[in-house]
Motif scaffolding. Sequence first.
Motif, PDB file in Angstrom:
ATOM      1  N   TYR A   1       8.820   8.787 -14.062  1.00 28.48           N
ATOM      2  CA  TYR A   1       8.201   8.333 -12.817  1.00 28.48           C
ATOM      3  C   TYR A   1       7.312   7.124 -13.105  1.00 28.48           C
ATOM      4  O   TYR A   1       6.623   7.070 -14.124  1.00 28.48           O
ATOM      5  CB  TYR A   1       7.358   9.445 -12.190  1.00 28.48           C
ATOM      6  N   PHE A   2       7.316   6.164 -12.193  1.00 30.87           N
ATOM      7  CA  PHE A   2       6.427   5.011 -12.326  1.00 30.87           C
ATOM      8  C   PHE A   2       5.963   4.583 -10.939  1.00 30.87           C
ATOM      9  O   PHE A   2       6.578   4.903  -9.922  1.00 30.87           O
ATOM     10  CB  PHE A   2       7.131   3.848 -13.032  1.00 30.87           C
ATOM     11  N   SER A   3       4.870   3.835 -10.937  1.00 33.48           N
ATOM     12  CA  SER A   3       4.312   3.334  -9.690  1.00 33.48           C
ATOM     13  C   SER A   3       4.224   1.813  -9.764  1.00 33.48           C
ATOM     14  O   SER A   3       4.704   1.198 -10.710  1.00 33.48           O
ATOM     15  CB  SER A   3       2.930   3.940  -9.445  1.00 33.48           C
TER      16      SER A   3
ATOM     17  N   TYR B   1       0.838  -1.205   0.000  1.00 33.58           N
ATOM     18  CA  TYR B   1       0.000   0.000   0.000  1.00 33.58           C
ATOM     19  C   TYR B   1       0.870   1.250   0.000  1.00 33.58           C
ATOM     20  O   TYR B   1       0.588   2.224  -0.722  1.00 33.58           O
ATOM     21  CB  TYR B   1      -0.918  -0.007   1.223  1.00 33.58           C
ATOM     22  N   GLU B   2       1.940   1.240   0.804  1.00 33.90           N
ATOM     23  CA  GLU B   2       2.855   2.381   0.827  1.00 33.90           C
ATOM     24  C   GLU B   2       3.497   2.588  -0.536  1.00 33.90           C
ATOM     25  O   GLU B   2       3.710   3.721  -0.974  1.00 33.90           O
ATOM     26  CB  GLU B   2       3.926   2.188   1.898  1.00 33.90           C
ATOM     27  N   ARG B   3       3.792   1.499  -1.218  1.00 30.20           N
ATOM     28  CA  ARG B   3       4.326   1.611  -2.580  1.00 30.20           C
ATOM     29  C   ARG B   3       3.311   2.270  -3.510  1.00 30.20           C
ATOM     30  O   ARG B   3       3.663   3.103  -4.342  1.00 30.20           O
ATOM     31  CB  ARG B   3       4.661   0.225  -3.148  1.00 30.20           C
ATOM     32  N   LYS B   4       2.057   1.859  -3.374  1.00 30.08           N
ATOM     33  CA  LYS B   4       1.013   2.395  -4.254  1.00 30.08           C
ATOM     34  C   LYS B   4       0.876   3.907  -4.101  1.00 30.08           C
ATOM     35  O   LYS B   4       0.451   4.596  -5.027  1.00 30.08           O
ATOM     36  CB  LYS B   4      -0.340   1.718  -3.960  1.00 30.08           C
ATOM     37  N   LYS B   5       1.224   4.427  -2.926  1.00 24.29           N
ATOM     38  CA  LYS B   5       1.122   5.864  -2.685  1.00 24.29           C
ATOM     39  C   LYS B   5       2.339   6.628  -3.203  1.00 24.29           C
ATOM     40  O   LYS B   5       2.341   7.857  -3.209  1.00 24.29           O
ATOM     41  CB  LYS B   5       0.970   6.140  -1.181  1.00 24.29           C
ATOM     42  N   THR B   6       3.368   5.877  -3.615  1.00 21.34           N
ATOM     43  CA  THR B   6       4.648   6.494  -3.974  1.00 21.34           C
ATOM     44  C   THR B   6       4.994   6.263  -5.442  1.00 21.34           C
ATOM     45  O   THR B   6       4.757   5.197  -5.988  1.00 21.34           O
ATOM     46  CB  THR B   6       5.777   5.908  -3.103  1.00 21.34           C
TER      47      THR B   6
ATOM     48  N   LYS C   1      19.318   3.125 -11.305  1.00 19.59           N
ATOM     49  CA  LYS C   1      19.665   4.273 -10.478  1.00 19.59           C
ATOM     50  C   LYS C   1      18.374   5.020 -10.145  1.00 19.59           C
ATOM     51  O   LYS C   1      17.649   5.468 -11.036  1.00 19.59           O
ATOM     52  CB  LYS C   1      20.621   5.217 -11.202  1.00 19.59           C
ATOM     53  N   VAL C   2      18.068   5.143  -8.858  1.00 18.76           N
ATOM     54  CA  VAL C   2      16.880   5.877  -8.415  1.00 18.76           C
ATOM     55  C   VAL C   2      17.236   7.345  -8.269  1.00 18.76           C
ATOM     56  O   VAL C   2      18.158   7.698  -7.530  1.00 18.76           O
ATOM     57  CB  VAL C   2      16.339   5.317  -7.088  1.00 18.76           C
ATOM     58  N   THR C   3      16.512   8.199  -8.981  1.00 17.46           N
ATOM     59  CA  THR C   3      16.832   9.625  -8.982  1.00 17.46           C
ATOM     60  C   THR C   3      15.858  10.476  -8.174  1.00 17.46           C
ATOM     61  O   THR C   3      16.160  11.619  -7.840  1.00 17.46           O
ATOM     62  CB  THR C   3      16.894  10.156 -10.423  1.00 17.46           C
ATOM     63  N   ASP C   4      14.683   9.908  -7.846  1.00 16.04           N
ATOM     64  CA  ASP C   4      13.729  10.672  -7.032  1.00 16.04           C
ATOM     65  C   ASP C   4      12.600   9.748  -6.576  1.00 16.04           C
ATOM     66  O   ASP C   4      12.331   8.714  -7.195  1.00 16.04           O
ATOM     67  CB  ASP C   4      13.136  11.833  -7.835  1.00 16.04           C
ATOM     68  N   LYS C   5      11.983  10.126  -5.470  1.00 17.24           N
ATOM     69  CA  LYS C   5      10.770   9.464  -4.993  1.00 17.24           C
ATOM     70  C   LYS C   5       9.817  10.552  -4.523  1.00 17.24           C
ATOM     71  O   LYS C   5      10.241  11.527  -3.904  1.00 17.24           O
ATOM     72  CB  LYS C   5      11.073   8.501  -3.837  1.00 17.24           C
ATOM     73  N   ARG C   6       8.542  10.371  -4.821  1.00 17.94           N
ATOM     74  CA  ARG C   6       7.563  11.372  -4.410  1.00 17.94           C
ATOM     75  C   ARG C   6       6.216  10.716  -4.149  1.00 17.94           C
ATOM     76  O   ARG C   6       5.915   9.643  -4.676  1.00 17.94           O
ATOM     77  CB  ARG C   6       7.406  12.449  -5.486  1.00 17.94           C
ATOM     78  N   GLU C   7       5.410  11.366  -3.325  1.00 17.95           N
ATOM     79  CA  GLU C   7       4.068  10.866  -3.059  1.00 17.95           C
ATOM     80  C   GLU C   7       3.153  11.228  -4.223  1.00 17.95           C
ATOM     81  O   GLU C   7       3.260  12.307  -4.797  1.00 17.95           O
ATOM     82  CB  GLU C   7       3.529  11.478  -1.759  1.00 17.95           C
ATOM     83  N   LYS C   8       2.272  10.309  -4.576  1.00 15.99           N
ATOM     84  CA  LYS C   8       1.337  10.563  -5.671  1.00 15.99           C
ATOM     85  C   LYS C   8       0.444  11.754  -5.344  1.00 15.99           C
ATOM     86  O   LYS C   8       0.014  11.938  -4.201  1.00 15.99           O
ATOM     87  CB  LYS C   8       0.447   9.334  -5.911  1.00 15.99           C
TER      88      LYS C   8
END
Length: 294
Positions: free
Chosen positions: A189-191, A134-139, A225-232
């Motif tokens: 960005y992807f979810s 669920y936390e992944r789905k929000k990110t 390489k992860v360049t960013d993470k953000r909340e949907k």
Amino acid sequence: MKKIAIAVTLSASVLGLAACNSDDSSKVVAESGAGNVTKEEFYQELKDSHGASVLQQLVTEEVLSNKYDVSEEEVDKELQSVKDQLGDRFQQAIQQQGFKDEEAFRKMLRLSLLQEAAVAEDIEITEKELKAQYERKKTEVQAQHILVKDKKTAEEVKKKLDNGGDFAKLAKEYSTDKSNAEDGGKLGYFSTGKMVPAFEDAAYSMDVGKVSDPVKTQHGFHIIKVTDKREKEKDIGSFEENKKDIRRSILNQRMDPQKAREKINKLIEDANVDIKVEGLEDILKQPKTGKAQG
């Protein structure tokens, strides 16, 4: 929505049209100047054409219904979910899939939910796993990747990156993903659900700025390489509202289709089904396979 081992539903009335010894088997169901079609002839043709698949489906539903509970409310929710997804295209879509009407499609949904219940019984999914998903789905994750065909090349690329190599330049040089290699391997960005499971697991477990070890998928070996993470931006709803869909998604990832079929076949076998329709007596018998000698 993903479904498990679903067969096209035909009307259950096919096998109830007549019996071979029915008193009205000679009743005419179609008249023409060239001759008539009797109820018996109609029944026989339907039995020969679709009898095995329809009877297998009816028996499967009967056996599973005796062991697992699927309420009408659950089927209604499933049906409404499909309608919400398809909108005005619903009727056209189910007809293209071979369903004569909404009721036939609804029967398929019920059988699917029963099969899902049978498969889910043997796959443990913890509350912790559901909440993590669920936390992944929000990110949303932003990443770059370099895709190569073999592990040796992947390790070579990773070594160059560890020694200070430029990710974008190495992506142009090595990556076989031509859709983004020239752009430094940028994926945007992807979810959840957008990438294959191994790639997704790696990307979501990494901190921003980190580079992964080689990650193997069916496409080859990835350096991520992860360049960013953000909340949907869009609210996806509460955990409880998403829980069922998350469980189904995990279930479909972990399910072994062959083992699922074997389990359902075993349940039918254990039910001691006695087929009394002439010519279809053996449709539920499974072919015996020999075991390798060692």
